[in-house]
Scaffold this motif. Structure first.
Motif, PDB file in Angstrom:
ATOM      1  N   ILE A  23       0.844  -1.191   0.000  1.00 55.27           N
ATOM      2  CA  ILE A  23       0.000   0.000   0.000  1.00 55.27           C
ATOM      3  C   ILE A  23       0.884   1.247   0.000  1.00 55.27           C
ATOM      4  N   LEU A  24       0.519   2.207  -0.828  1.00 49.26           N
ATOM      5  CA  LEU A  24       1.215   3.489  -0.909  1.00 49.26           C
ATOM      6  C   LEU A  24       0.307   4.565  -0.316  1.00 49.26           C
ATOM      7  N   VAL A  25       0.825   5.332   0.653  1.00 56.26           N
ATOM      8  CA  VAL A  25       0.104   6.463   1.232  1.00 56.26           C
ATOM      9  C   VAL A  25       1.029   7.667   1.155  1.00 56.26           C
ATOM     10  N   MET A  26       0.559   8.747   0.529  1.00 53.32           N
ATOM     11  CA  MET A  26       1.397   9.941   0.399  1.00 53.32           C
ATOM     12  C   MET A  26       0.515  11.172   0.260  1.00 53.32           C
ATOM     13  N   ASN A  45      -2.965  38.108   0.212  1.00 53.49           N
ATOM     14  CA  ASN A  45      -3.405  36.844  -0.368  1.00 53.49           C
ATOM     15  C   ASN A  45      -2.793  35.692   0.416  1.00 53.49           C
ATOM     16  N   SER A  46      -3.600  34.677   0.708  1.00 58.18           N
ATOM     17  CA  SER A  46      -3.080  33.487   1.384  1.00 58.18           C
ATOM     18  C   SER A  46      -3.719  32.243   0.788  1.00 58.18           C
ATOM     19  N   TYR A  47      -2.957  31.164   0.766  1.00 57.87           N
ATOM     20  CA  TYR A  47      -3.430  29.901   0.190  1.00 57.87           C
ATOM     21  C   TYR A  47      -2.996  28.742   1.082  1.00 57.87           C
ATOM     22  N   PHE A  48      -3.914  27.788   1.275  1.00 55.39           N
ATOM     23  CA  PHE A  48      -3.597  26.548   1.977  1.00 55.39           C
ATOM     24  C   PHE A  48      -4.180  25.388   1.178  1.00 55.39           C
ATOM     25  N   GLY A  49      -3.374  24.346   0.966  1.00 50.53           N
ATOM     26  CA  GLY A  49      -3.847  23.197   0.214  1.00 50.53           C
ATOM     27  C   GLY A  49      -3.320  21.891   0.777  1.00 50.53           C
ATOM     28  N   PHE A  50      -4.108  20.835   0.604  1.00 52.17           N
ATOM     29  CA  PHE A  50      -3.735  19.479   1.040  1.00 52.17           C
ATOM     30  C   PHE A  50      -4.151  18.503  -0.051  1.00 52.17           C
ATOM     31  N   ALA A  51      -3.238  17.618  -0.444  1.00 51.41           N
ATOM     32  CA  ALA A  51      -3.491  16.683  -1.538  1.00 51.41           C
ATOM     33  C   ALA A  51      -2.974  15.285  -1.175  1.00 51.41           C
ATOM     34  N   PRO A  52      -3.843  14.409  -0.632  1.00 51.93           N
ATOM     35  CA  PRO A  52      -3.419  13.051  -0.284  1.00 51.93           C
ATOM     36  C   PRO A  52      -3.573  12.069  -1.449  1.00 51.93           C
ATOM     37  N   LYS A  53      -2.833  10.963  -1.372  1.00 50.78           N
ATOM     38  CA  LYS A  53      -2.927   9.863  -2.335  1.00 50.78           C
ATOM     39  C   LYS A  53      -2.870   8.538  -1.587  1.00 50.78           C
ATOM     40  N   VAL A  54      -3.656   7.564  -2.042  1.00 50.94           N
ATOM     41  CA  VAL A  54      -3.606   6.200  -1.516  1.00 50.94           C
ATOM     42  C   VAL A  54      -3.622   5.256  -2.707  1.00 50.94           C
ATOM     43  N   GLY A  55      -2.663   4.326  -2.748  1.00 55.00           N
ATOM     44  CA  GLY A  55      -2.578   3.423  -3.886  1.00 55.00           C
ATOM     45  C   GLY A  55      -2.199   2.009  -3.495  1.00 55.00           C
ATOM     46  N   TRP A  62       4.369  -1.039 -10.920  1.00 60.23           N
ATOM     47  CA  TRP A  62       3.123  -0.313 -11.139  1.00 60.23           C
ATOM     48  C   TRP A  62       2.306  -0.167  -9.857  1.00 60.23           C
ATOM     49  N   THR A  63       1.772   1.037  -9.665  1.00 62.74           N
ATOM     50  CA  THR A  63       0.882   1.344  -8.540  1.00 62.74           C
ATOM     51  C   THR A  63      -0.325   2.106  -9.073  1.00 62.74           C
ATOM     52  N   ALA A  64      -1.522   1.751  -8.608  1.00 59.29           N
ATOM     53  CA  ALA A  64      -2.750   2.448  -8.993  1.00 59.29           C
ATOM     54  C   ALA A  64      -3.494   2.854  -7.725  1.00 59.29           C
ATOM     55  N   GLY A  65      -4.171   3.984  -7.779  1.00 54.76           N
ATOM     56  CA  GLY A  65      -4.886   4.419  -6.586  1.00 54.76           C
ATOM     57  C   GLY A  65      -5.738   5.640  -6.823  1.00 54.76           C
ATOM     58  N   ILE A  66      -6.164   6.253  -5.728  1.00 57.35           N
ATOM     59  CA  ILE A  66      -6.991   7.445  -5.785  1.00 57.35           C
ATOM     60  C   ILE A  66      -6.224   8.626  -5.203  1.00 57.35           C
ATOM     61  N   GLU A  67      -6.568   9.812  -5.682  1.00 55.33           N
ATOM     62  CA  GLU A  67      -5.951  11.041  -5.199  1.00 55.33           C
ATOM     63  C   GLU A  67      -7.033  12.099  -5.024  1.00 55.33           C
ATOM     64  N   ALA A  68      -6.799  13.013  -4.109  1.00 56.55           N
ATOM     65  CA  ALA A  68      -7.758  14.084  -3.841  1.00 56.55           C
ATOM     66  C   ALA A  68      -6.986  15.366  -3.543  1.00 56.55           C
ATOM     67  N   GLY A  69      -7.696  16.466  -3.558  1.00 55.87           N
ATOM     68  CA  GLY A  69      -7.082  17.746  -3.235  1.00 55.87           C
ATOM     69  C   GLY A  69      -8.126  18.726  -2.741  1.00 55.87           C
ATOM     70  N   VAL A  70      -7.794  19.464  -1.697  1.00 59.88           N
ATOM     71  CA  VAL A  70      -8.636  20.543  -1.197  1.00 59.88           C
ATOM     72  C   VAL A  70      -7.749  21.770  -1.007  1.00 59.88           C
ATOM     73  N   GLY A  71      -8.297  22.924  -1.333  1.00 58.15           N
ATOM     74  CA  GLY A  71      -7.527  24.150  -1.188  1.00 58.15           C
ATOM     75  C   GLY A  71      -8.419  25.341  -0.947  1.00 58.15           C
ATOM     76  N   THR A  72      -7.910  26.317  -0.196  1.00 54.82           N
ATOM     77  CA  THR A  72      -8.626  27.553   0.081  1.00 54.82           C
ATOM     78  C   THR A  72      -7.685  28.724  -0.145  1.00 54.82           C
ATOM     79  N   GLU A  73      -8.136  29.670  -0.961  1.00 52.10           N
ATOM     80  CA  GLU A  73      -7.356  30.887  -1.222  1.00 52.10           C
ATOM     81  C   GLU A  73      -8.201  32.096  -0.862  1.00 52.10           C
ATOM     82  N   THR A  74      -7.644  33.000  -0.070  1.00 55.23           N
ATOM     83  CA  THR A  74      -8.355  34.201   0.371  1.00 55.23           C
ATOM     84  C   THR A  74      -7.560  35.436  -0.034  1.00 55.23           C
ATOM     85  N   THR A  75      -8.250  36.402  -0.654  1.00 58.92           N
ATOM     86  CA  THR A  75      -7.635  37.667  -1.048  1.00 58.92           C
ATOM     87  C   THR A  75      -8.421  38.803  -0.421  1.00 58.92           C
TER      88      THR A  75
END
Length: 197
Positions: A23-26, A45-55, A62-75
């Motif tokens: 299992i790959l977690v990153m 301006n400020s930005y915060f983001g998080f992008a996890p992956k599990v495979g 070869w590795t296959a998996g899912i990835e996601a990302g959430v981010g918030t930017e405020t100006t």
């Protein structure tokens, strides 16, 4: 014009196994803050983001998996106007990795998925507008892994290749379509830590 840019990138932390059936977690964490003060223009301006992956590593290379990302930017502008962008993405990735020797390995990730964004602009206490958009993304990111000691290592990449679209609803019913192609080899850089066990 004076600009102050503070970037905190805790780029990739990953725990991977070099054997089939592992299992790959990153993921990545990013923070960016900027203040611009110029003749007639001033904003923060400020930005915060998080992008996890599990495979799942279904083959030695070869590795296959899912990835996601959430981010918030405020100006924040000096005229009591604030703009906030919330971004979300969810998709899959396929990684091919190739050991070069006992110390170095090369790998590339192909990611494809859905993305959405929501922009809210507030002017004063009583005026607020919202614009939503969604679309898809596809990207290729090559990287180098350096095995430091007993499976602990560093990941380095210097950009990638990507294409994404966003279709906005628009406040008046007439939406805008955004298409973006990015070739960032040599322009972007990230360093990560990984553990193989």
């Amino acid at each position: 014009m004076k600009k102050m840019l503070v970037v905190l990138a805790l780029a990739m932390f990953s725990f991977a196994n070099a054997q089939k059936g592992s299992i790959l977690v990153m993921g990545s964490i990013e923070y960016d803050s900027q203040k611009v003060s110029n003749s007639g223009t001033e904003f923060k301006n400020s930005y915060f983001g998080f992008a996890p992956k599990v495979g799942y590593q279904f083959h030695q290379n070869w590795t296959a998996g899912i990835e996601a990302g959430v981010g918030t930017e405020t100006t924040e502008f000096v005229n009591n106007t604030e703009r906030k962008d919330n971004n979300f993405s969810l998709g899959g990735f396929l990684r091919y990795s190739k050991p070069l020797n006992q110390t170095f390995s090369a790998y590339a990730d192909l990611g494809v998925g859905y993305q959405s964004t929501k922009t809210t602009t507030e002017t004063g206490a009583f005026s607020s507008t919202t614009n939503k958009g969604d679309g898809f993304y596809i990207g290729v990111t090559p990287a180098i892994f350096i095995n430091v000691n007993k499976g602990f290592g560093l990941n380095f990449n210097i950009g990638g290749l990507g294409y994404n679209t966003l279709n906005f609803d628009g406040n008046n019913g007439n939406g805008d379509n955004v298409k973006n192609f990015a070739f960032t080899f040599g322009k972007a850089f990230s360093v990560g830590i990984s553990k193989n066990f």
